[in-house]
Design a protein around this motif. Structure first.
Motif, PDB file in Angstrom:
ATOM      1  N   SER A 105      -6.459   7.424   5.472  1.00 61.56           N
ATOM      2  CA  SER A 105      -6.152   6.879   6.412  1.00 61.56           C
ATOM      3  C   SER A 105      -5.319   8.344   6.572  1.00 61.56           C
ATOM      4  O   SER A 105      -4.355   9.326   6.270  1.00 61.56           O
ATOM      5  CB  SER A 105      -5.708   6.462   6.756  1.00 61.56           C
ATOM      6  N   PRO A 106      -5.647   9.132   7.870  1.00 63.61           N
ATOM      7  CA  PRO A 106      -4.812   9.340   8.536  1.00 63.61           C
ATOM      8  C   PRO A 106      -3.066   9.531   7.992  1.00 63.61           C
ATOM      9  O   PRO A 106      -2.467  10.256   8.286  1.00 63.61           O
ATOM     10  CB  PRO A 106      -4.648  10.939   9.820  1.00 63.61           C
ATOM     11  N   SER A 107      -2.773   8.246   8.906  1.00 67.33           N
ATOM     12  CA  SER A 107      -1.351   8.242   8.635  1.00 67.33           C
ATOM     13  C   SER A 107      -0.664   8.097   7.455  1.00 67.33           C
ATOM     14  O   SER A 107       0.753   8.382   7.411  1.00 67.33           O
ATOM     15  CB  SER A 107      -1.562   6.894   9.938  1.00 67.33           C
ATOM     16  N   SER A 108      -1.530   7.444   6.321  1.00 71.08           N
ATOM     17  CA  SER A 108      -0.717   7.159   5.048  1.00 71.08           C
ATOM     18  C   SER A 108      -0.796   8.785   4.974  1.00 71.08           C
ATOM     19  O   SER A 108       0.662   9.037   4.182  1.00 71.08           O
ATOM     20  CB  SER A 108      -1.400   7.100   4.676  1.00 71.08           C
TER      21      SER A 108
ATOM     22  N   LEU B 297      -6.778  12.991  14.431  1.00 66.15           N
ATOM     23  CA  LEU B 297      -6.056  12.398  14.373  1.00 66.15           C
ATOM     24  C   LEU B 297      -4.719  12.519  13.236  1.00 66.15           C
ATOM     25  O   LEU B 297      -3.988  11.940  13.253  1.00 66.15           O
ATOM     26  CB  LEU B 297      -7.010  10.906  13.357  1.00 66.15           C
TER      27      LEU B 297
ATOM     28  N   SER C  57       0.208  -1.812   0.204  1.00 68.19           N
ATOM     29  CA  SER C  57      -0.157  -0.452   0.023  1.00 68.19           C
ATOM     30  C   SER C  57       0.640   1.553  -0.412  1.00 68.19           C
ATOM     31  O   SER C  57       0.450   2.237  -0.771  1.00 68.19           O
ATOM     32  CB  SER C  57      -0.737  -0.630   1.471  1.00 68.19           C
TER      33      SER C  57
ATOM     34  N   SER D  94       3.218  12.512  14.683  1.00 69.63           N
ATOM     35  CA  SER D  94       4.325  11.420  14.749  1.00 69.63           C
ATOM     36  C   SER D  94       5.435  10.798  13.052  1.00 69.63           C
ATOM     37  O   SER D  94       5.648  10.001  14.002  1.00 69.63           O
ATOM     38  CB  SER D  94       2.958   9.993  14.335  1.00 69.63           C
TER      39      SER D  94
END
Lengths: 459, 459
Positions: B437-440, B315, B282, B322
């Protein structure tokens, strides 16, 4: 706090119902009608005689029947008076969807409606929330139209969140997954019903098999942790907590006026309590689907990978070995012997077992037949790439059949566009969790094992 | 090695073409026809006079015209003789899709075909591969039907992989993304053309803006690393390398007989060379889409988040904080003042800027207008949750318009099912990368910044 009349009401008043399709109250009423709600529905609007085909009332006090739930969608300053009327009308539960309370500094107004709820012994969810959904009783207080936000089918996963936006996003995602929803509760500012009340309700709810929660702050940390300590003994709990970083914590405070507390401390406790910890929104779904579908507890950590794509098998091996607790199974000598008799010449007889790109349902079946007898194998990851010539409906059916009979945890990895997605939905609806990447699959099995081990320790 | 006649051939011979739809050679010929290939197409089959509507030949030697590419799909033991014939017929390039070579221990047979290719100065891709695709010249040697595997539109991302299964999966995924494909090369056992030749070709290819590679082993490590050292100066390179763990490395060896080498050593070098490192399939897409679309280089690490969902904003703040290199921007005093004048009362004037659930395109526009003037803001993450009442086609259009004029990196986060997906596709086709998604999203911006900094250092 008794939330049952809110989630399975025999009668609902929609206060702020309207003939104007742009009004939130209109959408809420319409969603009840669209969902096929079979209880009594009472629109309440000071200025209308009828809303659509329904008789409308000036006040809940005029209805003259028992009201299990009042959904309130009117401007914030008008809410206290209407809630007093609800109290007088012996309304059992109230959802205030309206915003304009503590989240913009109007804490006095928010405290006022909490006091009214307490005085009249009404359960209160909100304000500043999306409300609740229960596909079994066709309850749907969401003010988002169905074309924008898909509605999930009936299932075993319940979801609770303060945030309406995160809640609606998750609900929309669940609508395209096969596992289905038990209860959805978006509780916003939590003026009265908070994490503790809602978690308590979901633990007791027999239709809820897995609880998924998105947390920003925790209003009553002591009570919540006391409840959390015993929650995962009853059923799996998946949690995503915002405020991992100082920046996120500050944003969470500004969003729901919630004090998010120390993230790491909470996580350490949650882990100890057997919670499954999500790091991102997508994790919530990955973990919910395996915990909801997996009837077989994991009894060991040795994973067999079967694949019709060599490279995908390699990535799955990497993903399994990268988790903290899983490893690749070593096939027994009998297994290797049996595989050599049956498998196509191109296959190596090692784990990951590569059936090659033309493997069809029968070849998969032979491989699983042999591996399910191997005492060195505790869990199965089946990579089924539907782009390949041999993979079709029959393979999807065969995998579902094995899933339901194999007695060990089993998940699939299928990655791709339209043709793959239709087979994924079919397999998931029939109870086989399907993942869209090797790492999400391995993470999900890893979390299943952790939960199985927690349950064994607590038995 | 000149691969141009393979990727943009004026004439193609399909050796093993067949009237039997179950044969690989049938599917390959049909895919050329379906793709609308405009060059000359010559089926070759020992036993047929015609294949479909085309005249068929017993051997390439009978064709009597220049052949840029021969695609060979016949049993492995028959391949050497046919390749000798190709050599005599002055065929420029050959793709051997057939398996049955080094991957099952037939190394002598594989060496034999490599020697034939070298002798006749024919470029050779394969054996045991899917071949190539170039949507611009309508070249499509894949033997997977289009209903199973979507074909991408024309774009700037090129993809190279040994593994056919990983390749086809990625191709299928790209087909549902908006950014499109330049070249696809699945090179299997790499008997002759290997990582070095293909990477060299893609670096020189003017239609390729971003190179994405899935690596198992590296056949000529010294030459590859020499080339890699200067590759990312020319264009962004995204790499996913299998064999991260001992288990994965063993599986990779069994899959393509590739020695995967020391993963960490390779990664350290790749990072130093400015490569973008993917950890999962991904990630390849996440990174490819931002590197392909981002005309603006990142000049700093301060991210503004604008959202119509408070929780999603929280998020996103967590995800940004992060990463190793991004931080949330602090809005300037002028920005806060301007926001206070314009923004809805429910919004806080902080980063993440929460426009609340009813924000429409005009409110987003006002916010971006103000923030784009803020010197403390280097990059934008726009959370656009299309479940909300105010988000519709006009918002998608407005965001695309800003993306093309703002002069700073900008990406969107939109998470959800059908309604969201249709808007995502629309925005991505118009050049705005959208994340699920926020992290991607945060990881992608983080990698863009790393690449921008690498480019600045190398200028």
């Amino acid at each position: 706090m008794n939330l049952e009349p809110m989630l399975a009401p025999r009668s609902v008043a929609v206060i702020g119902a309207s003939n104007n399709p742009d009004k939130v109250g209109h959408v809420i009423l319409q969603n009840y009608i669209d969902a096929g709600y079979e209880g009594k529905l009472f629109p309440v609007n000071k200025n209308a005689e009828r809303i659509g085909n329904l008789e409308s009332f000036k006040s809940v006090l005029d209805i003259g029947e028992d009201i299990d739930l009042a959904v309130i969608a009117i401007p914030a300053p008008l809410v206290p008076q209407v809630m007093e009327e609800c109290g007088k009308a012996k309304v059992k539960t109230v959802i205030v969807v309206s915003g304009g309370f503590a989240e913009i500094g109007e804490t006095a107004l928010e405290e006022k409606i909490a006091r009214i709820a307490i005085k009249h012994k009404m359960a209160l969810v909100g304000p500043n929330c999306l409300g609740v959904m229960n596909p079994r009783s066709r309850v749907d207080t969401l003010f988002l139209p169905t074309y924008k936000l898909g509605r999930p089918t009936v299932g075993g996963v319940s979801f609770m969140a303060q945030s309406g936006a995160v809640g609606s996003t998750i609900l929309d995602l669940i609508s395209s997954e096969g596992f289905g929803l038990s209860k959805f509760i978006s509780y916003g500012n939590a003026a009265y019903a908070d994490e503790v009340d809602i978690l308590e309700y979901l633990i007791a709810d027999k239709d809820t098999k897995v609880i998924v929660m998105y947390l920003e702050g925790i209003k009553r940390p002591k009570e919540f942790l006391e409840l959390a300590r015993r929650a995962a003994k009853a059923k799996p709990i998946v949690v995503l907590k915002a405020g991992k970083t100082a920046e996120g914590a500050a944003a969470a405070h500004s969003h729901t006026a919630a004090l998010s507390g120390n993230y790491e401390t909470h996580m350490a406790l949650f882990r100890q309590f057997g919670f499954t910890i999500a790091d991102d929104l997508s994790d919530l779904l990955y973990y919910a689907k395996i915990l909801a579908s997996e009837s077989a507890a994991a009894t060991g950590n040795r994973v067999a990978v079967i694949t019709n794509g060599g490279g995908a098998g390699v990535l799955a091996a990497d993903a399994v070995a990268s988790t903290s607790n899983l490893k690749l199974a070593e096939f027994s000598a009998e297994t290797v012997k049996a595989l050599k008799k049956t498998m196509p010449i191109l296959s190596s007889m090692r784990n990951p077992l590569d059936l090659a790109g033309d493997a069809n349902y029968a070849i998969y079946g032979n491989a699983i037949d042999i591996l399910q007898k191997d005492k060195n194998v505790d869990m199965f990851i089946i990579v089924a790439l539907f782009q390949t010539p041999g993979a079709d409906d029959r393979l999807a059916n065969e995998l579902v059949r094995y899933k339901n009979s194999i007695g060990k945890p089993m998940i699939a990895i299928s990655i791709g566009a339209a043709y793959t997605q239709s087979h994924k939905t079919m397999m998931e609806s029939a109870g086989l969790p399907v993942y869209d990447s090797p790492s999400s699959a391995a993470k999900a099995l890893s979390e299943l094992l952790k939960y199985s081990e927690y349950k064994r320790r607590r038995r």
